[in-house]
Design an enzyme around this catalytic site. Structure first.
Site, short mmCIF file in Angstrom:
data_model
loop_
_atom_site.label_atom_id
_atom_site.label_comp_id
_atom_site.label_asym_id
_atom_site.label_seq_id
_atom_site.Cartn_x
_atom_site.Cartn_y
_atom_site.Cartn_z
N THR A 83 -16.27 -30.82 61.57
CA THR A 83 -16.64 -31.98 62.39
C THR A 83 -18.03 -32.53 62.03
N GLY A 122 -19.58 -23.89 65.45
CA GLY A 122 -20.13 -22.71 66.12
C GLY A 122 -20.65 -21.73 65.08
N GLU A 369 -10.70 -27.55 68.44
CA GLU A 369 -9.44 -27.37 67.70
C GLU A 369 -8.50 -28.55 67.92
C1 LIG Z 1 -14.68 -16.17 78.29
C2 LIG Z 1 -14.99 -16.48 76.89
C3 LIG Z 1 -13.85 -17.23 76.36
C4 LIG Z 1 -14.16 -17.75 75.00
C5 LIG Z 1 -12.91 -18.15 74.34
C6 LIG Z 1 -12.10 -16.99 74.06
C7 LIG Z 1 -11.43 -16.91 73.04
C8 LIG Z 1 -11.40 -18.00 72.06
C9 LIG Z 1 -10.12 -18.01 71.39
C10 LIG Z 1 -9.87 -18.74 70.42
C11 LIG Z 1 -10.83 -19.71 69.94
C12 LIG Z 1 -11.26 -19.44 68.58
C13 LIG Z 1 -12.30 -20.01 68.03
C14 LIG Z 1 -13.42 -20.54 68.69
C15 LIG Z 1 -13.26 -21.82 69.42
C16 LIG Z 1 -13.64 -22.98 68.99
C17 LIG Z 1 -13.92 -23.29 67.58
C18 LIG Z 1 -13.62 -24.67 67.32
C19 LIG Z 1 -13.41 -25.08 66.10
C20 LIG Z 1 -13.05 -26.46 65.82
O1 LIG Z 1 -12.94 -27.29 66.68
S1 LIG Z 1 -12.75 -26.83 64.18
C21 LIG Z 1 -12.43 -28.52 64.11
C22 LIG Z 1 -11.09 -28.85 64.70
N1 LIG Z 1 -10.82 -30.22 64.44
C23 LIG Z 1 -9.68 -30.76 64.74
O2 LIG Z 1 -8.81 -30.13 65.30
C24 LIG Z 1 -9.50 -32.18 64.33
C25 LIG Z 1 -8.25 -32.79 64.88
N2 LIG Z 1 -7.65 -33.67 63.90
C26 LIG Z 1 -6.65 -33.23 63.07
O3 LIG Z 1 -6.23 -32.11 63.11
C27 LIG Z 1 -6.03 -34.19 62.11
O4 LIG Z 1 -6.85 -35.01 61.44
C28 LIG Z 1 -4.88 -34.98 62.76
C29 LIG Z 1 -5.38 -35.83 63.90
C30 LIG Z 1 -3.89 -33.96 63.28
C31 LIG Z 1 -4.15 -35.77 61.67
O5 LIG Z 1 -4.53 -37.06 61.59
P1 LIG Z 1 -3.79 -38.10 60.57
O6 LIG Z 1 -4.59 -39.31 60.51
O7 LIG Z 1 -2.35 -38.20 60.82
O8 LIG Z 1 -3.98 -37.35 59.30
P2 LIG Z 1 -3.32 -36.93 58.06
O9 LIG Z 1 -4.30 -35.93 57.69
O10 LIG Z 1 -3.06 -38.09 57.21
O11 LIG Z 1 -1.87 -36.24 58.45
C32 LIG Z 1 -0.68 -36.82 58.18
C33 LIG Z 1 0.47 -35.83 58.10
O12 LIG Z 1 0.01 -34.48 58.17
C34 LIG Z 1 0.58 -33.82 59.28
N3 LIG Z 1 -0.38 -32.85 59.80
C35 LIG Z 1 -1.53 -33.12 60.42
N4 LIG Z 1 -2.13 -31.97 60.75
C36 LIG Z 1 -1.36 -30.98 60.31
C37 LIG Z 1 -1.45 -29.57 60.35
N5 LIG Z 1 -2.48 -28.96 60.95
N6 LIG Z 1 -0.49 -28.84 59.80
C38 LIG Z 1 0.58 -29.43 59.20
N7 LIG Z 1 0.74 -30.78 59.13
C39 LIG Z 1 -0.22 -31.53 59.69
C40 LIG Z 1 0.87 -34.93 60.23
O13 LIG Z 1 1.85 -34.55 61.16
C41 LIG Z 1 1.35 -35.99 59.30
O14 LIG Z 1 2.67 -35.64 58.90
P3 LIG Z 1 3.70 -36.76 58.47
O15 LIG Z 1 4.94 -36.00 58.16
O16 LIG Z 1 3.88 -37.65 59.66
O17 LIG Z 1 3.14 -37.47 57.30
C1 FAD Z 2 -17.38 -26.05 72.19
C2 FAD Z 2 -16.99 -26.73 70.93
C3 FAD Z 2 -16.93 -25.99 69.76
C4 FAD Z 2 -16.60 -26.62 68.55
N1 FAD Z 2 -16.61 -25.89 67.40
C5 FAD Z 2 -16.38 -26.49 66.21
C6 FAD Z 2 -16.44 -25.76 64.99
O1 FAD Z 2 -16.66 -24.54 64.97
N2 FAD Z 2 -16.24 -26.42 63.83
C7 FAD Z 2 -15.97 -27.76 63.80
O2 FAD Z 2 -15.80 -28.29 62.71
N3 FAD Z 2 -15.88 -28.48 64.94
C8 FAD Z 2 -16.08 -27.87 66.14
N4 FAD Z 2 -16.01 -28.60 67.31
C9 FAD Z 2 -15.71 -30.02 67.25
C10 FAD Z 2 -14.31 -30.35 67.77
O3 FAD Z 2 -13.33 -29.90 66.90
C11 FAD Z 2 -14.22 -31.84 67.99
O4 FAD Z 2 -15.11 -32.18 69.03
C12 FAD Z 2 -12.81 -32.24 68.36
O5 FAD Z 2 -11.96 -32.13 67.25
C13 FAD Z 2 -12.71 -33.65 68.97
O6 FAD Z 2 -13.24 -34.58 68.11
P1 FAD Z 2 -14.34 -35.66 68.60
O7 FAD Z 2 -15.45 -34.90 69.21
O8 FAD Z 2 -14.61 -36.47 67.41
O9 FAD Z 2 -13.63 -36.48 69.70
P2 FAD Z 2 -13.23 -38.03 69.61
O10 FAD Z 2 -12.13 -38.15 68.62
O11 FAD Z 2 -14.42 -38.86 69.40
O12 FAD Z 2 -12.63 -38.23 71.05
C14 FAD Z 2 -13.20 -39.11 72.03
C15 FAD Z 2 -12.06 -39.75 72.84
O13 FAD Z 2 -11.30 -40.59 71.99
C16 FAD Z 2 -9.92 -40.33 72.11
N5 FAD Z 2 -9.27 -40.54 70.82
C17 FAD Z 2 -9.72 -40.23 69.59
N6 FAD Z 2 -8.85 -40.59 68.65
C18 FAD Z 2 -7.80 -41.14 69.27
C19 FAD Z 2 -6.57 -41.70 68.84
N7 FAD Z 2 -6.22 -41.74 67.54
N8 FAD Z 2 -5.73 -42.18 69.76
C20 FAD Z 2 -6.04 -42.14 71.06
N9 FAD Z 2 -7.19 -41.61 71.54
C21 FAD Z 2 -8.07 -41.12 70.66
C22 FAD Z 2 -9.84 -38.85 72.53
O14 FAD Z 2 -8.63 -38.59 73.24
C23 FAD Z 2 -11.07 -38.73 73.42
O15 FAD Z 2 -10.71 -39.13 74.72
C24 FAD Z 2 -16.31 -27.98 68.53
C25 FAD Z 2 -16.34 -28.72 69.72
C26 FAD Z 2 -16.67 -28.12 70.90
C27 FAD Z 2 -16.72 -28.92 72.17
#
Ligand SMILES: CCCCC/C=C\C/C=C\C/C=C\C/C=C\C/C=C/C(=O)SCCNC(=O)CCNC(=O)[C@H](O)C(C)(C)COP(=O)(O)OP(=O)(O)OC[C@H]1O[C@@H](n2cnc3c(N)ncnc32)[C@H](O)[C@@H]1OP(=O)(O)O
Ligand code: FAD
Length: 609
Positions: A83, A122, A369
């Protein structure tokens, strides 16, 4: 604790946990358990759940041989830096560049704008020595889109950032403690060079000459780490929901209000149907999410094995299921924790109820995620594709197999006649299938009215999300039913689980009645029968409610809640907690002489008292 103290204390705990894992030693499952009991977000989560899996999933054999032993012994600490300040959901829109320089055989990592700074990862801010960085790969002036790279961030001797890297913590997050134990960070590159072999090259390669060689596997495998974490988040939703429900159920049995007759004791609030109607569906959800989590783990293992054998057929379904269920269960759990706080009345708002901290630490699960709405839109795309292929000869499989019975499901009428019919698994299932299919087909029909499909999709986003949620709810209900059909030891236990399964399903019907009625999946009479049955189920669950939360086997220490104590000794302990507050260290508070006394004295003088 101050932020600095909290952060340092979490470092201490994490390192102690790691020591225990090695010394005892603990298996992988036991180590995960230990992480749960440590009960605070910390750098180990990202190292083990994202950094290591990203290398395993996207690295070549040589890369795995080089980096995994170091990571496995924690000689390097890694995080997952995808991100950016300007882009999170839109992964393809990331701005960081990795430009290949054929002269030096290196990639030059650069953050061209402020919005391209990595922001959120993180473990990045203060701890990680390394990261998997996602950046746009550029060779010979051509942009090949986003790819992963292993990058060393800090000097291994003194932990200072390497030249060309600016790095730090992004600041305080929601809540007092909560996620503030984690150093979510920012990172900027100023033309920072890494050797060519640090691009993760299992999926595509750059040769010594700078030629880009795409692989023949789907590029979406680059997103594999997110799929794996989303799957674990579903089981974690059950754990968090169970925790809140355990507190609210035990306290609802202790708390009494109204109903006293002739000076007798008042009614336990758990006996009010309104309390049951809010609490028992959450209890049922905790069990439901656990079972769907078990199933999702199986699905994920299955798809992983298939991918290893170059079978990519089930990847879209695995993506849709992990994305949709992550979204649905985390939204329901966040709402559920807040509902449990309200179910505990005023005392739920006290920190010592354990609920405010649980909410604050849990609620970002709706965003990390993948934002929950963005993820449901992925499910919707998958559903629209499946609907468009109906009749093409390609039978829908897995969780969309029900769509193969579209002809029947589009015109069938529910045969529910009496309240008990709602305890028939086939009838319940068909109701959910009809509603999910009809909502998906209705979206597909509306989409077809647009000349431009993408424009139609944006116009119908809200409906599409609802159709996706309906599909996900069907999955959860159907996996609960499958669980009941399998081996469950003990008839009594099975009966209790059956009650919870139907509470889960019938409460969803009640909550989403608009969907069920507007799709003609049931009639309003059948809806009343469902409500009638629901009330009866609540009565059956009531005597076992406390046992059903005791079964989660949470210790008082883990629950961290005065209201959820196993012995129910709530009131004396609330007093004990209150007396521990620093404000109660002195009888007269600090500030009395400065503010309160002059104020009172002034009034006393003017009133001539
Ligand atoms: C009490 C204490 C409690 C603490 C918690 C306890 C435990 C924790 C437990 C677990 C947590 C573990 C870790 C720690 C927590 C947080 C860490 C956080 C990390 C993060 O957030 S990392 C960053 C995450 N970011 C995202 O998730 C971004 C979201 N966006 C996307 O995934 C993608 O861009 C999208 C939106 C899904 C795709 O966008 P799009 O424009 O369509 O993109 P394309 O890339 O062109 O995709 C087209 C095509 O691909 C298919 N697709 C997309 N994603 C996937 C995939 N993942 N796998 C397979 N295929 C995928 C999509 O469907 C399209 O397919 P078509 O057939 O239609 O072409
Ligand atoms: C506690 C925490 C830990 C994290 N850890 C990590 C990490 O370890 N590594 C990492 O890489 N990232 C991490 N992230 C980032 C996280 O993965 C992103 O914040 C998340 O994927 C959402 O993206 P954004 O912040 O850009 O939200 P945005 O996409 O800006 O969302 C803002 C609003 O826009 C809306 N929106 C966005 N796109 C669309 C669309 N296409 N259609 C309709 N509505 C839409 C959403 O629903 C939302 O309401 C973490 C975030 C948090 C809060």
């Amino acid at each position: 604790m101050t932020r600095k103290e909290l952060f340092k204390n979490t470092l201490r705990k994490s390192v102690h946990a790691w020591k225990l894992i090695n010394e005892l030693p603990l298996s992988d499952d036991e180590s995960l358990m230990l992480r749960h009991f440590m009960d605070q977000p910390g750098f180990l989560d990202l190292h083990w759940r994202m950094f290591v899996p990203a290398i395993k999933g996207q690295g070549t054999e040589e890369q795995k041989q080089k980096w995994l032993p170091l990571a496995n012994k924690m000689q390097i600490i890694g995080c997952y830096a995808q991100t950016e300040l300007g882009h999170g959901s839109n992964v393809q829109g990331l701005e960081t560049t990795a430009t290949f320089d054929p002269q030096t055989d290196q990639f030059i990592l650069h953050s061209p704008t402020q919005t391209s700074s990595k922001w959120w990862p993180g473990g990045l801010g203060k701890v990680s020595t390394h990261a998997v960085i996602y950046a746009r790969l550029i060779t010979d002036g051509k942009d090949h889109g986003v790819h992963g790279f292993i990058v060393q961030l800090r000097n291994m001797d003194d932990h200072s950032p390497l030249p060309g890297i600016t790095i730090g913590d992004i600041g305080v997050k929601f809540g007092n403690g909560a996620y503030n134990s984690m150093d979510n960070g920012f990172l900027m590159f100023d033309k920072f060079c890494i050797p060519r072999d640090q691009m993760l090259m299992r999926l595509s390669k750059v040769t010594r000459e700078g030629k880009y060689v795409p692989s023949d596997v789907p590029r979406q495998l680059m997103y594999g780490t997110m799929v794996s974490v989303r799957q674990t988040i579903v089981s974690n939703a059950s754990i968090a929901m169970a925790r809140a429900v355990c507190i609210a159920t035990r306290y609802s049995a202790v708390r009494r209000q109204f109903g006293s007759q002739n000076g007798g004791i008042e009614t336990q609030v758990i006996d009010y149907k309104t309390q049951q109607n809010r609490l028992f569906p959450l209890l049922a959800s905790a069990y439901a999410f656990r079972f769907v989590g078990e199933w999702l783990k199986w699905l994920y293992t299955d798809v992983t094995q298939r991918l290893e054998a170059s079978d990519f057929a089930t990847l879209p379904e695995a993506h849709a299921c992990t994305a949709g269920l992550k979204s649905m269960t985390t939204s329901a759990t966040s709402d559920g924790i807040e509902e449990c706080r309200k179910l505990c009345g005023g005392h739920g708002y006290l920190w010592c109820s354990g609920l405010p901290e649980l909410f604050a630490v849990y609620v970002p699960a709706c965003t990390y995620e993948g934002d929950n709405v963005v993820l449901q839109l992925q499910v919707a795309r998958f559903l629209m594709k499946t609907v468009s292929q109906l009749g093409s000869g390609k039978a829908p499989a897995g969780t969309t197999a029900y769509m193969g019975r579209a002809k029947h499901l589009l015109q069938c009428r529910s045969s529910i006649r009496k309240a008990e019919d709602w305890l028939n698994p086939a009838m319940v299932l068909e109701t959910f299938e009809a509603r999910a299919l009809r909502m998906a087909v209705s979206c597909a029909n509306n989409l077809s009215k647009f000349e431009n499909q993408e424009q139609g999709f944006s116009e119908l986003l809200a409906d599409l999300v609802e159709a996706a949620i309906a599909h996900c709810q069907l999955i959860v209900v159907s996996k609960f039913i499958v669980k009941l059909e399998g081996e469950i030891k003990g008839k009594g236990v099975k009966n209790q689980l059956k009650n919870l399964c139907y509470i889960y399903a019938l409460h969803l019907i009640h909550k989403h009645l608009g969907d069920f009625l507007s799709t003609n999946s049931i009639t309003s009479e059948q809806a009343s029968l469902a409500n009638h049955q629901l009330r009866s189920l609540y009565t059956q669950v009531r005597p076992n409610a406390v046992a059903l939360v005791d079964a989660f086997d949470y210790t008082d220490h883990y629950l961290g809640s005065v209201l959820g104590r196993y012995d129910g000794n709530v009131y004396p302990k609330l007093f004990e907690e209150a007396l521990k507050d620093p404000l109660n260290d002195t009888v007269v508070p600090d500030g009395y002489h400065e503010y309160i006394r002059p104020l009172i004295k002034q009034h006393l003088r003017s009133a001539r008292l």
